[in-house]
Scaffold this motif. Sequence first.
Motif, PDB file in Angstrom:
ATOM      1  N   ARG A 128       0.835  -1.193   0.000  1.00  0.00           N
ATOM      2  CA  ARG A 128       0.000   0.000   0.000  1.00  0.00           C
ATOM      3  C   ARG A 128       0.876   1.253   0.000  1.00  0.00           C
ATOM      4  NH1 ARG A 128      -5.283  -0.632   0.555  1.00  0.00           N
ATOM      5  NH2 ARG A 128      -6.096  -2.564   1.471  1.00  0.00           N
ATOM      6  N   PHE A 129       0.358   2.312  -0.604  1.00  0.00           N
ATOM      7  CA  PHE A 129       1.029   3.601  -0.580  1.00  0.00           C
ATOM      8  C   PHE A 129       0.789   4.276   0.769  1.00  0.00           C
ATOM      9  CE2 PHE A 129       1.514   2.783  -4.903  1.00  0.00           C
ATOM     10  CZ  PHE A 129       2.185   3.804  -5.560  1.00  0.00           C
ATOM     11  N   ASP A 130       1.810   4.869   1.315  1.00  0.00           N
ATOM     12  CA  ASP A 130       1.613   5.742   2.465  1.00  0.00           C
ATOM     13  C   ASP A 130       0.955   7.037   1.995  1.00  0.00           C
ATOM     14  OD1 ASP A 130       2.848   3.961   4.213  1.00  0.00           O
ATOM     15  OD2 ASP A 130       4.831   4.841   3.906  1.00  0.00           O
ATOM     16  N   THR A 131       0.285   7.697   2.885  1.00  0.00           N
ATOM     17  CA  THR A 131      -0.325   8.976   2.552  1.00  0.00           C
ATOM     18  C   THR A 131       0.749   9.959   2.084  1.00  0.00           C
ATOM     19  OG1 THR A 131      -2.074   8.634   4.166  1.00  0.00           O
ATOM     20  CG2 THR A 131      -1.655  10.903   3.478  1.00  0.00           C
ATOM     21  N   GLY A 132       0.506  10.652   0.973  1.00  0.00           N
ATOM     22  CA  GLY A 132       1.471  11.615   0.466  1.00  0.00           C
ATOM     23  C   GLY A 132       1.333  11.830  -1.026  1.00  0.00           C
ATOM     24  N   SER A 133       2.326  12.507  -1.602  1.00  0.00           N
ATOM     25  CA  SER A 133       2.337  12.822  -3.029  1.00  0.00           C
ATOM     26  C   SER A 133       3.509  12.108  -3.690  1.00  0.00           C
ATOM     27  CB  SER A 133       2.453  14.326  -3.252  1.00  0.00           C
ATOM     28  OG  SER A 133       1.330  14.992  -2.707  1.00  0.00           O
ATOM     29  N   TYR A 134       3.264  11.575  -4.898  1.00  0.00           N
ATOM     30  CA  TYR A 134       4.234  10.726  -5.568  1.00  0.00           C
ATOM     31  C   TYR A 134       4.343  11.078  -7.045  1.00  0.00           C
ATOM     32  CZ  TYR A 134       3.668   7.710  -1.457  1.00  0.00           C
ATOM     33  OH  TYR A 134       3.618   7.219  -0.178  1.00  0.00           O
ATOM     34  N   ARG A 135       5.467  10.648  -7.606  1.00  0.00           N
ATOM     35  CA  ARG A 135       5.649  10.676  -9.054  1.00  0.00           C
ATOM     36  C   ARG A 135       6.090   9.280  -9.479  1.00  0.00           C
ATOM     37  NH1 ARG A 135       9.411  14.784 -12.711  1.00  0.00           N
ATOM     38  NH2 ARG A 135       9.212  13.647 -14.674  1.00  0.00           N
ATOM     39  N   LEU A 136       5.368   8.700 -10.419  1.00  0.00           N
ATOM     40  CA  LEU A 136       5.677   7.365 -10.925  1.00  0.00           C
ATOM     41  C   LEU A 136       6.147   7.487 -12.367  1.00  0.00           C
ATOM     42  CD1 LEU A 136       5.622   4.290 -10.450  1.00  0.00           C
ATOM     43  CD2 LEU A 136       3.209   4.304 -11.078  1.00  0.00           C
ATOM     44  N   VAL A 137       7.364   7.016 -12.627  1.00  0.00           N
ATOM     45  CA  VAL A 137       7.964   7.140 -13.949  1.00  0.00           C
ATOM     46  C   VAL A 137       7.996   5.761 -14.618  1.00  0.00           C
ATOM     47  CG1 VAL A 137      10.026   7.777 -15.245  1.00  0.00           C
ATOM     48  CG2 VAL A 137       9.378   9.084 -13.211  1.00  0.00           C
ATOM     49  N   LEU A 138       7.302   5.662 -15.757  1.00  0.00           N
ATOM     50  CA  LEU A 138       7.316   4.447 -16.570  1.00  0.00           C
ATOM     51  C   LEU A 138       7.932   4.785 -17.913  1.00  0.00           C
ATOM     52  CD1 LEU A 138       3.651   3.179 -15.942  1.00  0.00           C
ATOM     53  CD2 LEU A 138       5.708   2.637 -14.621  1.00  0.00           C
ATOM     54  N   GLN A 139       8.724   3.874 -18.453  1.00  0.00           N
ATOM     55  CA  GLN A 139       9.340   4.121 -19.753  1.00  0.00           C
ATOM     56  C   GLN A 139       9.579   2.813 -20.490  1.00  0.00           C
ATOM     57  OE1 GLN A 139      13.610   5.294 -19.649  1.00  0.00           O
ATOM     58  NE2 GLN A 139      13.466   5.150 -17.418  1.00  0.00           N
ATOM     59  N   ARG A 140       9.689   2.940 -21.787  1.00  0.00           N
ATOM     60  CA  ARG A 140      10.072   1.796 -22.595  1.00  0.00           C
ATOM     61  C   ARG A 140      11.563   1.547 -22.403  1.00  0.00           C
ATOM     62  NH1 ARG A 140       6.359   0.427 -26.531  1.00  0.00           N
ATOM     63  NH2 ARG A 140       7.993  -0.329 -27.915  1.00  0.00           N
ATOM     64  N   ARG A 141      12.041   0.434 -22.919  1.00  0.00           N
ATOM     65  CA  ARG A 141      13.446   0.070 -22.719  1.00  0.00           C
ATOM     66  C   ARG A 141      14.365   1.162 -23.266  1.00  0.00           C
ATOM     67  NH1 ARG A 141      16.410  -4.902 -22.250  1.00  0.00           N
ATOM     68  NH2 ARG A 141      18.491  -4.743 -23.168  1.00  0.00           N
ATOM     69  N   PRO A 142      15.214   1.766 -22.411  1.00  0.00           N
ATOM     70  CA  PRO A 142      16.130   2.798 -22.896  1.00  0.00           C
ATOM     71  C   PRO A 142      17.185   2.184 -23.816  1.00  0.00           C
ATOM     72  CG  PRO A 142      15.901   2.834 -20.493  1.00  0.00           C
ATOM     73  CD  PRO A 142      15.319   1.545 -20.975  1.00  0.00           C
ATOM     74  N   ASN A 143      17.801   3.023 -24.618  1.00  0.00           N
ATOM     75  CA  ASN A 143      18.895   2.549 -25.482  1.00  0.00           C
ATOM     76  C   ASN A 143      20.199   3.282 -25.201  1.00  0.00           C
ATOM     77  OD1 ASN A 143      18.401   5.055 -26.593  1.00  0.00           O
ATOM     78  ND2 ASN A 143      17.534   4.258 -28.505  1.00  0.00           N
ATOM     79  N   THR A 144      20.251   3.967 -24.048  1.00  0.00           N
ATOM     80  CA  THR A 144      21.452   4.693 -23.676  1.00  0.00           C
ATOM     81  C   THR A 144      21.803   4.440 -22.218  1.00  0.00           C
ATOM     82  OG1 THR A 144      20.187   6.666 -23.066  1.00  0.00           O
ATOM     83  CG2 THR A 144      21.017   6.556 -25.338  1.00  0.00           C
ATOM     84  N   VAL A 145      23.015   4.836 -21.845  1.00  0.00           N
ATOM     85  CA  VAL A 145      23.422   4.952 -20.446  1.00  0.00           C
ATOM     86  C   VAL A 145      23.992   6.354 -20.261  1.00  0.00           C
ATOM     87  CG1 VAL A 145      23.906   2.485 -20.224  1.00  0.00           C
ATOM     88  CG2 VAL A 145      25.753   4.054 -20.829  1.00  0.00           C
ATOM     89  N   PHE A 146      23.985   6.831 -19.031  1.00  0.00           N
ATOM     90  CA  PHE A 146      24.468   8.172 -18.717  1.00  0.00           C
ATOM     91  C   PHE A 146      25.812   8.075 -18.025  1.00  0.00           C
ATOM     92  CE2 PHE A 146      19.971   8.520 -19.232  1.00  0.00           C
ATOM     93  CZ  PHE A 146      19.760   9.767 -19.797  1.00  0.00           C
ATOM     94  N   VAL A 147      26.737   8.928 -18.416  1.00  0.00           N
ATOM     95  CA  VAL A 147      28.072   8.954 -17.825  1.00  0.00           C
ATOM     96  C   VAL A 147      28.265  10.303 -17.157  1.00  0.00           C
ATOM     97  CG1 VAL A 147      30.546   8.737 -18.235  1.00  0.00           C
ATOM     98  CG2 VAL A 147      28.935   7.411 -19.635  1.00  0.00           C
ATOM     99  N   GLY A 148      28.553  10.299 -15.848  1.00  0.00           N
ATOM    100  CA  GLY A 148      28.712  11.541 -15.117  1.00  0.00           C
ATOM    101  C   GLY A 148      29.723  11.385 -13.994  1.00  0.00           C
ATOM    102  N   GLY A 149      29.736  12.374 -13.110  1.00  0.00           N
ATOM    103  CA  GLY A 149      30.687  12.358 -12.001  1.00  0.00           C
ATOM    104  C   GLY A 149      31.903  13.203 -12.317  1.00  0.00           C
ATOM    105  N   ALA A 150      33.085  12.639 -12.098  1.00  0.00           N
ATOM    106  CA  ALA A 150      34.345  13.354 -12.325  1.00  0.00           C
ATOM    107  C   ALA A 150      34.713  13.307 -13.806  1.00  0.00           C
ATOM    108  CB  ALA A 150      35.451  12.759 -11.465  1.00  0.00           C
ATOM    109  N   VAL A 151      33.893  13.982 -14.598  1.00  0.00           N
ATOM    110  CA  VAL A 151      34.081  13.986 -16.057  1.00  0.00           C
ATOM    111  C   VAL A 151      34.008  15.427 -16.557  1.00  0.00           C
ATOM    112  CG1 VAL A 151      33.147  11.661 -16.388  1.00  0.00           C
ATOM    113  CG2 VAL A 151      31.600  13.626 -16.435  1.00  0.00           C
TER     114      VAL A 151
END
Length: 243
Positions: A128-151
């Motif tokens: 069950r969901f706790d009382t509150g506000s939410y965002r649910l993100v659904l997506q099709r299979r991605p075709n990329t990866v993200f590279v970040g950090g010390a770049v």
Amino acid sequence: MSKAMIAAAALLLCCGVSHAEVNVDINGQRYSYTDNPRLAEVLKPHALQQNWYWSAAALYRTDTQRAEKLRQQLLALATELAQQSDDAQLRDSLALLQAQVNQWQLADRVNMRVDYDAATVVPALNPRFDTGSYRLVLQRRPNTVFVGGAVRREVSVPHLGASDVAAYTASIKMTPGADSEQLAIVQPDGRVIKAGISYFNRSNTEAMPGAQLLVLFTEPMLDQRFSTLNTLLQQLAVHRILP
């Protein structure tokens, strides 16, 4: 006060006023529930509309501030390290990290497996969901990866199937102070994994479609603050809503 008004007030006190306890934004469509729904109920209107990649589905709280507090801790520590460093190149690296993290869209990720088929057959995966506000993100299979950090610059690169993360190093332009021997992988399901990428510690670990590859900073033995910086970066990336 009239007898009718008194009666109406008494009815409100007795029975209460119905109000939405759970609000969920699903890919831009908003839903409200007066009772605390289970996951399968929330997913049902969208579950069969697309061939969703459930491994990348994620639920976030939008009425709490844990992720933003992590961001401020990371930024403050990076500022402290830069101010106390005599290395101009390292100061530039930390500034690039701060600029990058400032651009991230964040919300507090809920540690919950989001999978409609699993939720309909396994009670433990249909909470069950706790009382509150939410965002649910659904997506099709991605075709990329993200590279970040010390770049030098955060980039998205094509996902390489059946390849370990060392195969992505050609796309990575690390900054001074970066750890060139390992990456942190933030898989789209929220798991964080360390993977060796150098010749002697290569770990043959794959990144899932939609993963984040984080280049960390080298951790000097005499300054544990860089270890803390790396930890904060990995924790924060879990709460990131990817573009």
